[in-house]
Design a protein around this motif. Structure first.
Motif, mmCIF file in Angstrom:
data_model
loop_
_atom_site.group_PDB
_atom_site.id
_atom_site.type_symbol
_atom_site.label_atom_id
_atom_site.label_comp_id
_atom_site.label_asym_id
_atom_site.label_seq_id
_atom_site.Cartn_x
_atom_site.Cartn_y
_atom_site.Cartn_z
ATOM 1 N N LYS A 126 57.387 36.214 40.480
ATOM 2 C CA LYS A 126 55.909 35.529 40.907
ATOM 3 C C LYS A 126 56.361 34.461 42.165
ATOM 4 C CE LYS A 126 54.228 35.691 36.083
ATOM 5 N NZ LYS A 126 53.631 35.275 35.130
ATOM 6 N N VAL A 127 56.841 34.763 43.125
ATOM 7 C CA VAL A 127 57.215 33.973 43.964
ATOM 8 C C VAL A 127 55.854 33.818 45.108
ATOM 9 C CG1 VAL A 127 59.664 34.123 44.516
ATOM 10 C CG2 VAL A 127 58.097 35.939 45.646
ATOM 11 N N ASP A 128 54.664 34.929 44.949
ATOM 12 C CA ASP A 128 53.733 35.011 45.277
ATOM 13 C C ASP A 128 52.662 34.109 44.915
ATOM 14 O OD1 ASP A 128 51.794 36.205 43.231
ATOM 15 O OD2 ASP A 128 53.700 37.044 43.109
ATOM 16 N N LEU A 129 53.093 33.356 43.607
ATOM 17 C CA LEU A 129 52.176 32.268 43.297
ATOM 18 C C LEU A 129 52.508 30.917 43.869
ATOM 19 C CD1 LEU A 129 52.435 32.839 39.403
ATOM 20 C CD2 LEU A 129 50.227 33.676 41.046
ATOM 21 N N VAL A 130 53.557 30.777 44.538
ATOM 22 C CA VAL A 130 54.048 29.545 45.115
ATOM 23 C C VAL A 130 53.309 29.485 46.475
ATOM 24 C CG1 VAL A 130 55.768 28.430 46.228
ATOM 25 C CG2 VAL A 130 56.378 29.443 44.082
#
Length: 218
Positions: A126-130
């Motif tokens: 979930k690095v896209d959420l950062v």
């Protein structure tokens, strides 16, 4: 005699807390799509994928991946699927410190029940959420990359960060773990005939992609 469609079949497990994106990672690998609103995994789900590992002589492996439930009520079921696993993805959510702190418990379970030589890769999903994007509000990172890297180093794990939404780092995680498994095979640490997580292909095998389907739902 027909040549094998793949050289090895490797048993992988995907484990970690509920809602860290384990099912989404598997669907991204096998179907190249994002599972936006997955139902909670009940027990275990299964998917398979053929991948080609780079090297002087390309090696084709069939990954048989067991996506395990992250809730305590299914722990006794999922442990039975750890047995003999040659590879493992330990998954946490980079925006959830609790999911990262739980990794130590999941790792202990894997080491107690999988093959003694299992190769584990720690995956911060979930690095896209950062960063936000695609209409998402950015979330605060709860697990610094350096903290996860240090934990992986101390425990002898591979490490990467990934996004099941974008596909970033997903196949890389499976490829790196599979490469380490094959390295151990070549060192003689896995026995092709007796290790249930590593099977040498037989000539004439036909490659098939097994759709992700529920298993052991209760």
């Amino acid at each position: 005699m027909a040549s094998p469609a793949w050289h090895y079949v490797l048993k992988f497990i995907i484990t970690g807390d509920a809602a860290v994106g384990k099912s989404s990672l598997l669907v991204r690998l096998t179907d190249q799509r994002f599972l936006a609103n997955p139902d909670p995994t009940l027990g275990v789900e299964f998917g398979s994928k053929l991948i080609t590992l780079p090297g002087p002589e390309a090696t084709i492996v069939k990954l048989q991946c067991w996506d395990t439930a992250g809730t305590e009520s299914f722990r006794s079921i999922t442990r039975s699927y750890y047995r003999g696993a040659a590879g493992c993805l330990l998954v946490y959510d980079v925006t959830s410190r609790r999911s990262f702190d739980s990794v130590r418990t999941w790792l202990a379970d894997v080491r107690a029940h999988a093959d003694a030589h299992v190769s584990c890769i720690l995956v911060g999903n979930k690095v896209d959420l950062v960063s936000g994007g695609e209409g998402q509000e950015p979330r605060e990172r709860a697990v610094p990359t350096e903290v996860a890297e240090q934990f992986a180093k101390e425990e002898g794990l591979l490490f990467t960060e990934a996004s099941a939404r974008s596909g970033e780092g997903v196949e890389e995680a499976f490829v790196r773990a599979a490469q380490e498994v094959l390295g151990k095979v070549r060192e003689g640490r896995f026995d092709d005939e007796r290790s249930p997580g590593v099977k040498l292909s037989k000539p004439g095998a036909v490659p098939t992609e097994t759709p992700k389907a529920p298993c052991c739902a209760t």
